[in-house]
Design an enzyme around this catalytic site. Structure first.
Site, PDB file in Angstrom:
ATOM      1  CG  ASP A 105      -2.257   0.616   1.001  1.00 43.76           C
ATOM      2  OD1 ASP A 105      -2.278   1.838   0.784  1.00 43.76           O
ATOM      3  OD2 ASP A 105      -3.281  -0.087   1.047  1.00 43.76           O
ATOM      4  CG  HIS A 136      -5.171   3.965   1.060  1.00 44.26           C
ATOM      5  ND1 HIS A 136      -4.775   2.662   0.890  1.00 44.26           N
ATOM      6  CD2 HIS A 136      -6.422   4.059   0.558  1.00 44.26           C
ATOM      7  CE1 HIS A 136      -5.748   1.987   0.300  1.00 44.26           C
ATOM      8  NE2 HIS A 136      -6.761   2.812   0.098  1.00 44.26           N
ATOM      9  CB  SER A 290      -8.684  -0.059   0.168  1.00 47.24           C
ATOM     10  OG  SER A 290      -8.157   0.237  -1.083  1.00 47.24           O
TER      11      SER A 290
END
Length: 400
Positions: A105, A136, A290
């Protein structure tokens, strides 16, 4: 067990050793060879032979997120406000213990207090800094394994950064390098999950690498947030991965979620609380496939706590445990499975590790699979600090 007390004597007659004999039932326990089991099966005095099973402590978390409660509930949630944390999560107390989860990520804020020292930086590919600039990857990792927001609260998080910058971008060749790193690093533990939040044009070198890894680690990827077929991009289109689409608190497919026959399962992915990056106690709210993939990675880590799986075996277990036919608004239902992830803990026999990963060289730009990110909040809220209704909740959210 035996049909009578006298029948138990047959064990001694057969010279089969036992570890325990019970008074409350006509039975004994022990560790037997295959030949000894066959002998017992042929004995007319034996009523039944039962393989031992693992018992485990069940834990209950109050003030949980809606996504966590939905994983452990068989019914639609009565509370339909995703921004409150008044939900209850039932889970395996040991979930994730001795399991490594590689988060491919934007990086992870490994010093966040909610990881409790279980997060570490693994590797960075693409020339980026060793930090999560956008939050994120930290948010994803928090859903997987943080103490407050995590599915598998004892799992280890390993940050593998393949995307960076304000646009959260990278290159597919770096994704291959990241998978190569996982192959080398995961070789020692054999209990590993790879969570991928990246989407890019079909890229065969990545698919080849995934095929080489699928029997060694559990491969889980976000479906993507373009409201189109997940078969249009890598890695969701790969037959070697578990591709996760997103649902919302109302048990509808999230409007942004990709769909199609590349989808394996759905999981909560809209308005999800998890960790932030503005401080060691910060949290944030985000939406995207996600987040859905992270919930499933947490379930996978929980299952790996007890037994080994290949990716295909894990998919079968997830499908077997899933709530079937409960979702509404699924795009192209003839091709998209109506399966919602559910954290029933089952245990299978160990399987052998297999194969190695190959290297590849071509490149393509990749984008993080995430939408509607919310700003960090400085400190994790207590239950009393949670928004009470839509008006207050909207003040804590970023306008889309």
């Amino acid at each position: 067990m035996f049909k009578s007390t006298n029948a138990a004597q047959s064990l001694a007659n057969e010279k089969i050793p036992v570890e325990t004999c019970y008074k409350i039932i006509n039975g004994c326990a022990g560790t037997f060879t295959h030949e000894q089991i066959q002998t017992l099966q042929a004995n007319p005095g034996v009523e039944g032979i039962y393989e031992d099973v693992i018992i485990q402590a069940a834990a209950i978390q109050t003030h949980a997120t809606w996504g966590l409660e939905r994983l452990s509930s068989t019914h639609k949630l009565q509370n339909q406000d995703p921004l409150t944390r008044t939900f209850t999560y039932k889970y395996d107390e040991y979930a994730g213990k001795n399991v490594d989860v590689y988060v491919l990520d934007t990086g992870v804020y490994v010093n966040h207090i909610d990881f409790g020292g279980r997060a570490r930086w693994g590797a960075t590919f693409g020339g980026f800094s060793n930090e999560d600039e956008t939050g994120h990857g930290t948010h994803v990792a928090g859903i997987i394994a943080s103490k407050t927001f995590g599915v598998a609260k004892h799992a280890n998080i390993i940050a593998v950064k393949v995307m960076g910058g304000p646009m959260q971008k990278g290159f597919a060749c770096d994704a291959v390098s990241a998978l190569d790193y996982v192959f080398t690093s995961a070789r020692k533990s054999h209990r590993s999950v790879v969570n991928m939040s990246m989407n890019f044009a079909k890229f065969e070198p990545v698919d080849v690498a995934l095929a080489k890894l699928k029997n060694k680690v559990i491969l889980i990827t976000a479906a993507g947030n373009d409201a189109e077929s997940a078969s249009c991009s890598s890695p969701p289109c790969s037959q070697s991965v578990i591709t996760v689409a997103a649902s919302n608190i109302s048990d509808y497919q999230a409007s942004f979620s990709n769909w199609g026959n590349s989808i394996n399962i759905f999981a909560p992915g809209e308005d999800i609380y998890s960790l932030g990056i503005s401080g060691p106690k910060s949290y944030a709210i985000k939406s995207g496939t996600s987040m859905a993939a992270a919930h499933v990675s947490g379930i996978a880590a929980s299952l790996l706590t007890w037994k080994m799986y290949t990716t295909a075996q894990m998919n079968d277990q997830l499908v077997n445990n899933a709530l079937k036919g409960v979702l509404k608004g699924i795009k192209h239902p003839a091709f998209t499975p109506n399966l919602l992830a559910h954290n029933v803990y089952a245990h299978y026999e160990e399987v052998d590790e297999m194969n190695k990963v190959e290297d590849a060289e071509e490149a393509d730009e990749i984008d993080v699979a995430d939408v509607a990110d919310e700003p960090d909040v400085a400190d994790e809220p207590d239950a009393a600090d949670e928004p009470d209704g839509p008006d207050e909740a909207d003040e804590a959210k970023e306008e889309d």
